[in-house]
Design an enzyme around this catalytic site. Structure first.
Site, mmCIF file in Angstrom:
data_model
loop_
_atom_site.group_PDB
_atom_site.id
_atom_site.type_symbol
_atom_site.label_atom_id
_atom_site.label_comp_id
_atom_site.label_asym_id
_atom_site.label_seq_id
_atom_site.Cartn_x
_atom_site.Cartn_y
_atom_site.Cartn_z
ATOM 1 N N THR A 180 -75.728 -53.571 48.537
ATOM 2 C CA THR A 180 -74.926 -54.745 48.612
ATOM 3 C C THR A 180 -74.177 -54.615 49.990
ATOM 4 O OG1 THR A 180 -73.166 -56.054 47.436
ATOM 5 C CG2 THR A 180 -72.979 -53.603 47.322
ATOM 6 N N GLU A 324 -72.525 -54.853 41.714
ATOM 7 C CA GLU A 324 -72.090 -53.459 40.965
ATOM 8 C C GLU A 324 -71.836 -53.717 39.606
ATOM 9 O OE1 GLU A 324 -71.051 -54.834 43.676
ATOM 10 O OE2 GLU A 324 -70.084 -53.528 45.243
ATOM 11 N N LYS A 432 -53.287 -65.151 54.799
ATOM 12 C CA LYS A 432 -51.498 -64.713 54.756
ATOM 13 C C LYS A 432 -50.994 -65.288 55.824
ATOM 14 C CE LYS A 432 -48.980 -60.969 53.180
ATOM 15 N NZ LYS A 432 -48.797 -59.590 52.752
ATOM 16 N N TRP A 437 -49.361 -65.832 50.402
ATOM 17 C CA TRP A 437 -50.909 -65.967 50.409
ATOM 18 C C TRP A 437 -51.410 -67.512 50.238
ATOM 19 C CZ3 TRP A 437 -53.301 -61.945 51.965
ATOM 20 C CH2 TRP A 437 -52.817 -60.630 51.619
HETATM 21 P P1 ADP Z 1 -71.909 -59.554 48.257
HETATM 22 O O1 ADP Z 1 -70.865 -58.630 47.920
HETATM 23 O O2 ADP Z 1 -72.789 -59.312 49.304
HETATM 24 O O3 ADP Z 1 -71.557 -61.199 48.386
HETATM 25 P P2 ADP Z 1 -72.714 -59.695 45.782
HETATM 26 O O4 ADP Z 1 -73.506 -60.844 44.916
HETATM 27 O O5 ADP Z 1 -72.529 -58.471 44.841
HETATM 28 O O6 ADP Z 1 -72.792 -59.650 46.864
HETATM 29 O O7 ADP Z 1 -71.280 -60.614 45.541
HETATM 30 C C1 ADP Z 1 -70.192 -60.300 44.410
HETATM 31 C C2 ADP Z 1 -68.992 -61.069 44.745
HETATM 32 O O8 ADP Z 1 -69.298 -62.652 45.071
HETATM 33 C C3 ADP Z 1 -67.997 -61.013 43.656
HETATM 34 O O9 ADP Z 1 -67.074 -59.918 44.068
HETATM 35 C C4 ADP Z 1 -67.149 -62.592 44.157
HETATM 36 O O10 ADP Z 1 -66.251 -62.113 45.341
HETATM 37 C C5 ADP Z 1 -68.232 -63.379 44.486
HETATM 38 N N1 ADP Z 1 -68.613 -64.192 43.457
HETATM 39 C C6 ADP Z 1 -69.738 -64.107 42.476
HETATM 40 N N2 ADP Z 1 -69.568 -64.928 41.550
HETATM 41 C C7 ADP Z 1 -68.546 -65.761 41.700
HETATM 42 C C8 ADP Z 1 -68.146 -66.963 41.159
HETATM 43 N N3 ADP Z 1 -68.470 -67.589 39.908
HETATM 44 N N4 ADP Z 1 -66.870 -67.635 41.653
HETATM 45 C C9 ADP Z 1 -66.253 -66.931 42.993
HETATM 46 N N5 ADP Z 1 -66.868 -65.834 43.444
HETATM 47 C C10 ADP Z 1 -68.053 -65.369 42.932
#
Ligand code: ADP
Length: 540
Positions: A180, A324, A432, A437
């Protein structure tokens, strides 16, 4: 009885009880169909061929491939023999791909013939690779930049269709791995165990989640090189669903065509894919069998959910997870007592990321300890459970993410009294401004609710007085126009004044990551110094 939870069980069950169900692939030469009986024999032939090439238990076998039947054979043939299916993201830069192959110490690579050029520039940098197997209908192994190279189909022709799989593997041994992207530095490796993926597959069959079953025809649009295509191939096969694999670079038009012709009932992809499909459907409405569109990977805007359900009568389900977490962690489905709320209230709930799936545990942690589940207090989401990783593979960055037995997701959220999670941002994407935020995700979703807007990404850019201020990067629908002032006016009733973007830039396209998410880092870099020169600060 303490029988081990192994991928072999999913495979044997599916091929024993559902031999007539089908794997349907879009290829350059048209649609190819294999029964599960044929798929089962081909997967065993693959395993026997890999064994002949010297692949042993625990060895990593890399795949560089689109979603097709051969990749599905690898999804089962590699783990069932006790080796590790290492899916490699084909959209990464060559240097990153080389890093990943070396770090995982892949023994053999299975590569789509069309992706062979990817190996050209890294051929001298991946010494652990002993052989390349080229997947395609007509391949020429001599053309491979890395030798020895073999034709997948020729190997299968010589392989053993009755190759036996071990049933004595440790259920905690690895069956797969996926890297990832990290905010900085090289990608990080996540290992999946047989036990974790077995339980994650069961999850996808639950009525409270996706209820995948033999009645379904399932099309994973999400790439099989990313987070196990959300685990869908494993669950769909186990439960005897027909599975439709859309092949290389499917466009929205191709997808809609497959939905229609193959009577697809469940399809899964990221919001950008669903935006593209929506444009197709709006231009040319069809009557489809889709009982569920599954959307995750980034936040699904409320307007997108509404468009699918109201204009096309296609139920749209929002889910959240990470590489993860195998990846599924939450599903957004209404509870019974929420069904009687107004349409707008129901939609607002379903646009959240939903609540935790059975089997996982979560905490919402602020700087001061546990944050209250009141829909307002923000905290970082921590997760744990049987299909959550407990470390990155041989990577000292593990200690920044896995602490005290929990995965620290880096996602900032509020949680309401019912447990519904609303992701506010990733920690690194929050803006920020003047010490407060601002959620870029909330602003984006609101902007994408404007009828002229196709896509919007909001990033924080440097500001001398406020530290950071929001900048909206907007892509308009073809033939539409709107001024920055009109867009800001559209947002005004929805947000405090200091949240409103200071400037709007119109782009032809939002840069996307390798898995189709908005690449905010690129926008932040490009517009880093945009604000002070271009615009007056908005905050009063
Ligand atoms: P990368 O970290 O490379 O983007 P991942 O697919 O593992 O690959 O990404 C996971 C991240 O994607 C999550 O930690 C979150 O921030 C975001 N994410 C996944 N699903 C959603 C969702 N339904 N809404 C908002 N963010 C999401």
């Amino acid at each position: 009885m303490n029988t081990p939870l192994l991928m072999e069980h999913l495979f044997t069950y599916a091929t024993t009880y559902y031999p007539r169900r089908e794997v349907i692939t879009r290829t350059a030469s048209g649609i190819q169909r294999f029964s599960y009986a044929q798929f089962g024999e081909r997967a065993r032939r693959l395993s026997s061929a890999l064994a002949t090439l010297g692949v042993r238990r625990g060895d990593r076998v890399g795949t560089l491939a689109w979603n097709d039947h051969r990749h599905l054979e690898a999804y089962f043939g590699i783990p069932c023999m006790g080796s590790v299916l290492h899916t490699i993201n084909i959209r990464l830069a060559p240097d990153q791909i080389a890093y990943i192959i070396n770090h995982a110490e892949d023994r053999v690579l299975l590569v789509d013939s069309g992706l062979l050029p990817l190996l050209e520039s890294i051929r001298d940098n991946i010494p652990t690779v002993r052989a390349v197997v080229i997947m395609g209908d007509h391949v020429d192994p001599a053309a491979s930049p890395i030798q020895p190279a073999y034709s997948y189909e020729a190997l299968l022709a010589e392989g053993d269709p009755h190759f036996g799989y071990p049933t004595d593997l440790d259920e905690n041994s690895p069956m797969g791995m996926c890297y990832t992207s990290a905010t900085t530095g090289n990608p990080k490796g996540v290992l999946y165990s047989h036990r974790g993926l077995y339980l994650h597959s069961l999850l996808l069959g639950m009525a409270n989640t996706a209820a995948l079953s033999e009645n379904d025809t399932v099309l994973p649009i999400v790439p099989m090189f990313h987070a196990n295509a959300w685990g869908i191939p494993f669950a769909a096969v186990w439960f005897g669903a027909n599975i439709v694999l859309p092949g290389p670079a499917p466009t929205p038009a191709i997808l809609v065509d497959l939905f229609e012709k193959e009577h697809v009932t469940v399809a899964a992809g990221v919001p950008t894919v669903w935006l593209g499909v929506l444009q197709q459907l709006d231009a040319n409405p069809r009557s489809l069998a889709l009982r569920m569109v599954l959307c995750g990977g980034s936040a699904a805007p409320e307007s997108l959910i509404r468009a699918y359900e109201e204009r096309h009568h296609i139920p749209f389900v929002h889910a959240y997870g990470m590489t993860e977490t195998s990846p599924l962690a939450t599903f957004s489905r209404l509870k019974t007592h929420q069904q009687s709320l107004s349409a707008d209230e129901r939609l607002a709930i379903r646009a959240t990321q939903g609540f935790l799936v059975p089997g996982l545990e979560m905490r919402l942690m602020s700087d001061h300890g546990e944050a209250a589940w009141n829909g307002e207090e923000m905290g970082e989401l921590w997760l744990r459970g049987p299909w959550v990783a407990d470390q990155y593979y041989q990577d000292e960055r593990s200690q920044d993410t896995f602490m005290d037995g929990w995965l620290h997701t880096g996602d900032v959220a509020t949680v309401d009294a019912e447990g519904f999670i609303r992701l506010v941002d990733r920690t690194k994407d929050l803006i920020k401004s003047g010490g407060e935020w601002i959620s870029s995700v909330d602003l984006e979703n609101a902007i994408m609710g404007h009828p002229a807007v196709l896509e919007a990404a909001v990033v924080g850019v440097a500001h001398p007085k406020w530290d950071e201020r929001p900048l909206a990067c907007v892509v308009l629908k073809p033939g539409q126009s709107v001024t920055p002032a009109e867009l800001i006016g559209f947002l005004q009733p929805k947000f405090p004044k200091w949240w409103l973007p200071d400037a709007v830039v119109f782009l032809d396209e939002i840069p996307k990551t390798s898995v189709g998410k908005f690449m905010k880092r690129a926008l932040r870099d490009q517009y880093r110094d945009y604000m002070p020169n271009q615009a007056e600060p908005n905050p009063s």
